[in-house]
Design a protein around this motif. Structure first.
Motif, PDB file in Angstrom:
ATOM      1  N   VAL A 166       0.830  -1.248   0.104  1.00 29.33           N
ATOM      2  CA  VAL A 166       0.092  -0.044  -0.100  1.00 29.33           C
ATOM      3  C   VAL A 166       0.862   1.146  -0.033  1.00 29.33           C
ATOM      4  N   ILE A 167       0.634   2.237  -1.067  1.00 37.85           N
ATOM      5  CA  ILE A 167       1.512   3.347  -0.973  1.00 37.85           C
ATOM      6  C   ILE A 167       0.213   4.381  -0.432  1.00 37.85           C
ATOM      7  N   SER A 168       0.914   5.176   0.684  1.00 40.03           N
ATOM      8  CA  SER A 168       0.133   6.048   1.175  1.00 40.03           C
ATOM      9  C   SER A 168       0.661   7.360   0.624  1.00 40.03           C
ATOM     10  N   LEU A 169      -0.081   8.389   0.401  1.00 35.66           N
ATOM     11  CA  LEU A 169       0.119   9.751   0.141  1.00 35.66           C
ATOM     12  C   LEU A 169      -0.364  10.798   1.272  1.00 35.66           C
ATOM     13  N   ILE A 170       0.713  11.593   1.482  1.00 33.13           N
ATOM     14  CA  ILE A 170       0.365  12.703   2.301  1.00 33.13           C
ATOM     15  C   ILE A 170       0.691  14.202   1.656  1.00 33.13           C
ATOM     16  N   ASP A 171       0.148  15.269   2.407  1.00 30.20           N
ATOM     17  CA  ASP A 171       0.424  16.427   1.776  1.00 30.20           C
ATOM     18  C   ASP A 171       1.798  16.810   2.097  1.00 30.20           C
ATOM     19  N   VAL A 172       2.661  17.383   1.151  1.00 27.92           N
ATOM     20  CA  VAL A 172       3.864  17.804   1.548  1.00 27.92           C
ATOM     21  C   VAL A 172       4.227  18.732   2.430  1.00 27.92           C
ATOM     22  N   ALA A 173       3.224  19.648   2.855  1.00 28.09           N
ATOM     23  CA  ALA A 173       3.158  20.385   3.774  1.00 28.09           C
ATOM     24  C   ALA A 173       3.395  19.663   5.235  1.00 28.09           C
ATOM     25  N   GLU A 174       2.996  18.416   5.187  1.00 27.00           N
ATOM     26  CA  GLU A 174       3.416  17.706   6.742  1.00 27.00           C
ATOM     27  C   GLU A 174       4.621  17.160   6.811  1.00 27.00           C
ATOM     28  N   VAL A 175       5.300  17.025   5.713  1.00 25.99           N
ATOM     29  CA  VAL A 175       6.807  16.653   5.697  1.00 25.99           C
ATOM     30  C   VAL A 175       7.620  17.723   6.475  1.00 25.99           C
ATOM     31  N   HIS A 183      19.598   4.931  -2.263  1.00 25.08           N
ATOM     32  CA  HIS A 183      19.081   5.551  -3.538  1.00 25.08           C
ATOM     33  C   HIS A 183      17.554   5.990  -3.311  1.00 25.08           C
ATOM     34  N   TYR A 184      16.998   5.981  -2.047  1.00 29.04           N
ATOM     35  CA  TYR A 184      15.785   6.167  -1.836  1.00 29.04           C
ATOM     36  C   TYR A 184      15.803   7.425  -0.716  1.00 29.04           C
ATOM     37  N   ALA A 185      14.811   7.814   0.337  1.00 24.04           N
ATOM     38  CA  ALA A 185      14.749   8.704   0.956  1.00 24.04           C
ATOM     39  C   ALA A 185      13.794   8.188   2.249  1.00 24.04           C
ATOM     40  N   GLU A 186      14.106   8.849   3.593  1.00 27.83           N
ATOM     41  CA  GLU A 186      13.152   8.395   4.616  1.00 27.83           C
ATOM     42  C   GLU A 186      12.514  10.097   4.981  1.00 27.83           C
ATOM     43  N   ALA A 187      11.249   9.972   5.222  1.00 25.56           N
ATOM     44  CA  ALA A 187      10.454  10.905   5.264  1.00 25.56           C
ATOM     45  C   ALA A 187      10.131  10.888   6.835  1.00 25.56           C
ATOM     46  N   HIS A 188      10.154  12.163   7.303  1.00 23.80           N
ATOM     47  CA  HIS A 188       9.820  12.514   8.833  1.00 23.80           C
ATOM     48  C   HIS A 188       8.731  13.416   8.796  1.00 23.80           C
ATOM     49  N   THR A 189       7.797  12.998   9.546  1.00 16.29           N
ATOM     50  CA  THR A 189       6.587  14.001   9.761  1.00 16.29           C
ATOM     51  C   THR A 189       6.605  14.188  11.516  1.00 16.29           C
ATOM     52  N   ARG A 190       5.628  15.039  11.901  1.00 15.14           N
ATOM     53  CA  ARG A 190       5.687  15.382  13.178  1.00 15.14           C
ATOM     54  C   ARG A 190       5.346  14.031  14.204  1.00 15.14           C
ATOM     55  N   THR A 191       4.696  13.141  13.610  1.00 15.69           N
ATOM     56  CA  THR A 191       4.243  12.008  14.422  1.00 15.69           C
ATOM     57  C   THR A 191       4.895  10.472  13.862  1.00 15.69           C
ATOM     58  N   PHE A 192       5.427  10.645  12.823  1.00 14.98           N
ATOM     59  CA  PHE A 192       6.092   9.212  12.314  1.00 14.98           C
ATOM     60  C   PHE A 192       7.067   9.630  11.278  1.00 14.98           C
ATOM     61  N   SER A 193       7.736   8.298  10.810  1.00 15.89           N
ATOM     62  CA  SER A 193       8.728   8.329   9.552  1.00 15.89           C
ATOM     63  C   SER A 193       8.391   7.183   9.068  1.00 15.89           C
ATOM     64  N   ALA A 194       8.613   7.149   7.665  1.00 16.50           N
ATOM     65  CA  ALA A 194       8.253   6.370   6.596  1.00 16.50           C
ATOM     66  C   ALA A 194       9.319   6.201   5.480  1.00 16.50           C
ATOM     67  N   PHE A 195       9.371   5.021   4.892  1.00 16.07           N
ATOM     68  CA  PHE A 195      10.232   5.030   3.625  1.00 16.07           C
ATOM     69  C   PHE A 195       9.330   5.483   2.317  1.00 16.07           C
ATOM     70  N   CYS A 196      10.119   6.551   1.645  1.00 13.76           N
ATOM     71  CA  CYS A 196       9.813   7.160   0.480  1.00 13.76           C
ATOM     72  C   CYS A 196      10.531   6.502  -0.572  1.00 13.76           C
ATOM     73  N   PRO A 197       9.635   6.162  -1.857  1.00 17.56           N
ATOM     74  CA  PRO A 197      10.661   5.296  -2.858  1.00 17.56           C
ATOM     75  C   PRO A 197      10.899   6.438  -3.956  1.00 17.56           C
ATOM     76  N   ARG A 198      11.491   7.577  -3.816  1.00 19.10           N
ATOM     77  CA  ARG A 198      12.173   8.455  -4.464  1.00 19.10           C
ATOM     78  C   ARG A 198      13.273   9.020  -4.173  1.00 19.10           C
ATOM     79  N   ALA A 199      14.189   9.295  -5.017  1.00 17.17           N
ATOM     80  CA  ALA A 199      15.675   9.645  -4.653  1.00 17.17           C
ATOM     81  C   ALA A 199      15.415  11.006  -4.164  1.00 17.17           C
ATOM     82  N   LEU A 200      16.481  11.630  -3.229  1.00 14.51           N
ATOM     83  CA  LEU A 200      16.628  12.890  -2.633  1.00 14.51           C
ATOM     84  C   LEU A 200      16.874  13.987  -3.755  1.00 14.51           C
ATOM     85  N   ALA A 201      17.860  13.644  -4.581  1.00 12.37           N
ATOM     86  CA  ALA A 201      17.749  14.497  -5.778  1.00 12.37           C
ATOM     87  C   ALA A 201      16.417  15.078  -6.344  1.00 12.37           C
TER      88      ALA A 201
END
Length: 264
Positions: A166-175, A183-201
């Protein structure tokens, strides 16, 4: 103003599409590679690597294999037998489209055909096999998506939790921040962190630069979620508003920019 010379005239998407090399990989039903064209060989592995017989999943880092497996399983189950996804290999970010192959109509999958396009800029090869001047091809999407659409600003951020089905979608403002993980990224929000399948660049190119700032080669921060700025041992750190109150280092080359943005 005079007419633009042919060397600098903008190129149509059709022109670029016709001249963009496409990698093709044929897989058997067990996902072992049976054949590749030369373009796929260059995109998927370093020179000298023998791909025939390898499991396609073995070419990806462990954290990415579930994404590639999910892509193939979607094609296996889809009514039209196709599935598309952005993936990343050691050679860079790619767009992959998988098509299910059937020995007979309605029968089980006899294998798969994967077609891949380089997402990063790559030289267009001329008839003699040499780059055509300074011509460059921007990332191409499949299934009719234009190159510009592939790099459009992100409004939502894709995140993967658990098994990755399942791929969750969050508003970028929450990041709050994005941290490079291979080759990917880890996203942190105010309440959790999760794997993001996109390169940081790639994320840096597609997020609002007035809000998301690359303060370090491994960190892209949402400047609105900076909780504090601290100077220690001659360097600067940002304390972020995520659940872990992550301390993000600021590269020396970015210190003045960050200080201006935060008025510190």
């Amino acid at each position: 103003m005079g007419e633009t010379s042919g060397a600098s005239a903008p190129l149509s998407f059709e022109y670029r599409l016709q001249r963009t090399p496409v990698g093709v990989v044929l897989l058997d039903a067990d996902l072992a590679i049976r054949a590749v064209n030369p373009v796929a060989m260059r995109l998927l592995a370093p020179p000298g690597t023998h791909l025939t017989g390898l499991d396609i999943l073995a070419l990806h880092p462990p954290e990415a294999r579930q994404k590639v497996a999910f892509l193939i399983e979607r094609a296996r189950a889809a009514e039209d037998g196709t599935s598309t996804l952005v993936i990343t290999t050691a050679m860079g970010s790619l767009i992959a489209k998988v098509t299910r192959l059937e020995a007979e109509f309605g029968g089980p999958a006899g294998g798969f055909c994967m077609m891949i396009h380089a997402l990063a800029e790559a030289p267009v090869m001329g008839r003699a096999g040499r780059p055509e001047g300074d011509l460059r091809v921007e990332g191409l999407a499949v299934a009719g998506e234009s190159a510009m659409a592939a790099l459009c600003p992100l409004m939502k951020l894709p995140l993967v939790k658990g098994r990755g089905d399942v791929i969750s979608l969050i508003d970028v403002a929450e990041v709050v921040l994005l941290m490079a993980q291979g080759h990917y990224a880890e996203a942190h929000t105010r309440t959790f962190s999760a794997f993001c399948p996109r390169a940081l660049a790639d994320l840096e190119r597609r997020l609002d630069p007035a809000q998301f700032v690359r303060v370090h080669r491994r960190f892209l921060v949402n400047i609105r979620h900076v909780r504090a700025a601290a100077r220690e041992d001659g360097g600067w750190h940002l304390v972020m508003a995520d659940a872990a109150a992550t301390r993000v280092p600021v590269s020396r080359s970015r210190v003045e920019q960050v200080r201006r943005l935060l008025a510190v």
